[in-house]
Design an enzyme around this catalytic site. Sequence first.
Site, PDB file in Angstrom:
ATOM      1  N   TRP A 106     -10.943   2.361   2.172  1.00 58.69           N
ATOM      2  CA  TRP A 106     -11.760   3.289   2.947  1.00 58.69           C
ATOM      3  C   TRP A 106     -12.968   3.606   2.090  1.00 58.69           C
ATOM      4  O   TRP A 106     -12.808   4.202   1.042  1.00 58.69           O
ATOM      5  CB  TRP A 106     -11.006   4.578   3.297  1.00 58.69           C
TER       6      TRP A 106
ATOM      7  N   ARG B  35      -9.719  -2.671   9.876  1.00 62.53           N
ATOM      8  CA  ARG B  35      -9.107  -1.583  10.630  1.00 62.53           C
ATOM      9  C   ARG B  35     -10.213  -0.777  11.309  1.00 62.53           C
ATOM     10  O   ARG B  35     -11.080  -0.218  10.634  1.00 62.53           O
ATOM     11  CB  ARG B  35      -8.289  -0.679   9.700  1.00 62.53           C
TER      12      ARG B  35
ATOM     13  N   TYR C 106      -4.988   9.185  -1.045  1.00 62.13           N
ATOM     14  CA  TYR C 106      -6.203   9.413  -1.815  1.00 62.13           C
ATOM     15  C   TYR C 106      -5.957  10.080  -3.162  1.00 62.13           C
ATOM     16  O   TYR C 106      -6.630   9.802  -4.128  1.00 62.13           O
ATOM     17  CB  TYR C 106      -7.190  10.285  -1.021  1.00 62.13           C
TER      18      TYR C 106
ATOM     19  N   GLU D 143      -5.514   3.433   4.283  1.00 63.73           N
ATOM     20  CA  GLU D 143      -6.746   3.998   3.706  1.00 63.73           C
ATOM     21  C   GLU D 143      -6.510   4.308   2.238  1.00 63.73           C
ATOM     22  O   GLU D 143      -5.458   4.835   1.873  1.00 63.73           O
ATOM     23  CB  GLU D 143      -7.156   5.323   4.386  1.00 63.73           C
TER      24      GLU D 143
ATOM     25  N   TRP E  83     -16.768  13.489   9.118  1.00 61.44           N
ATOM     26  CA  TRP E  83     -16.337  14.633   9.920  1.00 61.44           C
ATOM     27  C   TRP E  83     -17.163  15.876   9.620  1.00 61.44           C
ATOM     28  O   TRP E  83     -18.389  15.768   9.544  1.00 61.44           O
ATOM     29  CB  TRP E  83     -14.820  14.853   9.739  1.00 61.44           C
TER      30      TRP E  83
ATOM     31  N   ASN F  92      -3.832   8.372  14.054  1.00 60.28           N
ATOM     32  CA  ASN F  92      -4.197   8.519  12.650  1.00 60.28           C
ATOM     33  C   ASN F  92      -3.988   9.957  12.171  1.00 60.28           C
ATOM     34  O   ASN F  92      -4.507  10.894  12.776  1.00 60.28           O
ATOM     35  CB  ASN F  92      -5.667   8.144  12.447  1.00 60.28           C
ATOM     36  N   GLU F  93      -3.237  10.107  11.111  1.00 59.96           N
ATOM     37  CA  GLU F  93      -3.093  11.370  10.371  1.00 59.96           C
ATOM     38  C   GLU F  93      -2.843  12.620  11.221  1.00 59.96           C
ATOM     39  O   GLU F  93      -3.628  13.568  11.185  1.00 59.96           O
ATOM     40  CB  GLU F  93      -4.357  11.609   9.518  1.00 59.96           C
TER      41      GLU F  93
ATOM     42  N   PHE G 275     -18.024   7.127   1.138  1.00 62.56           N
ATOM     43  CA  PHE G 275     -16.865   6.334   0.720  1.00 62.56           C
ATOM     44  C   PHE G 275     -17.135   4.827   0.796  1.00 62.56           C
ATOM     45  O   PHE G 275     -16.237   4.029   0.560  1.00 62.56           O
ATOM     46  CB  PHE G 275     -15.670   6.655   1.626  1.00 62.56           C
TER      47      PHE G 275
ATOM     48  N   HIS H 113      -7.999   8.179  16.634  1.00 64.40           N
ATOM     49  CA  HIS H 113      -8.403   8.599  15.291  1.00 64.40           C
ATOM     50  C   HIS H 113      -9.295   9.836  15.447  1.00 64.40           C
ATOM     51  O   HIS H 113     -10.516   9.756  15.369  1.00 64.40           O
ATOM     52  CB  HIS H 113      -9.137   7.452  14.587  1.00 64.40           C
TER      53      HIS H 113
ATOM     54  N   ASN I 241      -2.154   6.561   4.375  1.00 62.37           N
ATOM     55  CA  ASN I 241      -3.489   6.882   3.869  1.00 62.37           C
ATOM     56  C   ASN I 241      -3.290   7.709   2.614  1.00 62.37           C
ATOM     57  O   ASN I 241      -2.769   8.824   2.675  1.00 62.37           O
ATOM     58  CB  ASN I 241      -4.280   7.710   4.891  1.00 62.37           C
TER      59      ASN I 241
END
Length: 517
Positions: A467, A114, A347, A420, A475, A204-205, A483, A159, A345
């Site tokens: 991910w 991806r 986590y 992710e 970021w 994305n998100e 990660f 993204h 995604n």
Amino acid sequence: MVQPKTLLISFLFLSLLVFIESKHDNHEVKEEEEEIVLKRSMFPNDFIFGVATSAYQVEGAYLEDGKGLSNWDVFTHVPGNTEGGENGDVADDHYHRYMEDIDKLEYLGVNAYRLSISWSRILPRGRFGDVNPKGVLFYNNIIDNMLLKGIEPFVTMHHFDIPQELEDRYGGWLDPQMQEDFVHFAKICFEKFGDRVKKWITINEPNIYTMFAFMEGTYPPMRCSIPFGNCSAGNSDLEPLIAAHNMLISHAKAVKLYRQQFQPTQGGSVGLAVNAFHFEPYTDDEFSYQAVERSYAFNFAWLFDPLIHGDYPPLMRKYVGNDLPKFSKQEKKLLKGSVDFLGVNHYTTFYAIDCLNSDECTLTENRPVKGFVGITSTRNGILIGDETGIPVFHVVSYGMEKLLNNLSIRYPNTSIYITENGYSPPNYKEGSEMLQDFKRIEYHKAYLVAVAKAMRKGAKVEGYFAWSFMDNYEWGQGYKVTFGLYYVDRNTMKRTPRLSARWYKDFIANTEKSSTY
Ligand SMILES: *[C@@H]1O[C@H](CO)[C@@H](O)[C@H](O)[C@H]1NC(C)=O
Ligand SMILES: *[C@@H]1O[C@H](CO)[C@@H](O)[C@H](O)[C@H]1NC(C)=O
Ligand SMILES: *[C@@H]1O[C@H](CO)[C@@H](O)[C@H](O)[C@H]1NC(C)=O
């Protein structure tokens, strides 16, 4: 510091224990509580096992070969905006090292990768300028070389990064003009790459991006209002909702275009990736269960409901009222059923606190835009799971199973890809010490078992992306949140497989020796 050998022996011991327990104790133990050892055979043969990255986080080459400036290029160059002043100017230098990186994907044995497309590399000025042929060539090279190795591209169009020109002209996602720009971008992507790319993720998100960009003001364009933050402009109660609204409509328009003009000949499918947390009730009472319901609504159903059912979740409408934008009849029709799969995604898991009947909430939590829900990771002084490199993320693998089961109740018979899922260690350390990443292996194993259990109960999960492929620019937090299955040396850019990379390879190939990890 525990030596790896000691760890290894204790892992061996643990799995033996589990084995013995499940052999002798199977009558009392309910299926849910049974310890399951991860095996490749728990997943169908054609299950997708991949790794993921995004353009700004790995590419670098921010001014090369005709690329235009993105909002992140501009944002990260303002002193004080990012941790340590770090930026993605070079990132992992993937732009120049993609051939080496594709070799590493081949080594891992993944059947998919991806990646995302840098919008300003393809369209330096959005729809106000020409296509940049060198940008198109770069992605063509990646896609062609992946396919030569039998690795399927899962391509995210947007993204987090947009051409800065769109920000400067009309304020980016806050303006409906963005819909036209996005559809233009999507069309170029379908035209240039759609003959070979069969899995698209439009955006994305939207939930995470709009939260940081328009509620907390920590991502570009840094807009917010008190009490969420002290930005020079913005409205934290309204703007995240407006930006996400434009993203949803942009997605739906791009999908309509795809289905009409490209899908009949190209035959691919399209989804959108949402950051979906799981929530557990903070206390064992009706108020907390309602808070969990609201958390689901305001976290992922905010975006998934319109894509599947054609409108926002009723709970959001109930608490946000007219501040929540409305879709026209035509937009509802466009949105409903506008995804072929859900990108999830995932986590971590939080406890959800009801703010309507409790004074345990912060000022920002006690707002309609937050669904009057507070979140915490601690209950009775006990953490919900082990700590990670993201302070609010903890290791709670059962959350993956519950989330997936809840998703398949809410969106029946809908394909899901885990786009992710991954782990960063709490304490950044330089060098080889970081290569023995037992905790990351444990995380992926536990979360994959949770995926398998959810699938056994009917969740239609078709793939899983770790991910991330390699350490990259996290970021605003820079390079110290790692990660990666691959360690990237910041000075030499050398990529070194961590133990987790070897484990993932062996797991996918089904050659894992249980004593090795
Ligand atoms: C917000 O920032 C401005 C300008 O930096 C400052 O004057 C003001 O006191 C701040 N307000 C609050 C509530 O922090
Ligand atoms: C859905 O989430 C709730 C709240 O955490 C949980 O209690 C429930 O078990 C989940 N449902 C399924 C089917 O896992
Ligand atoms: C589920 O979806 C598949 C294809 O997406 C379809 O063939 C099947 O009939 C659906 N099943 C139900 C129960 O709706």
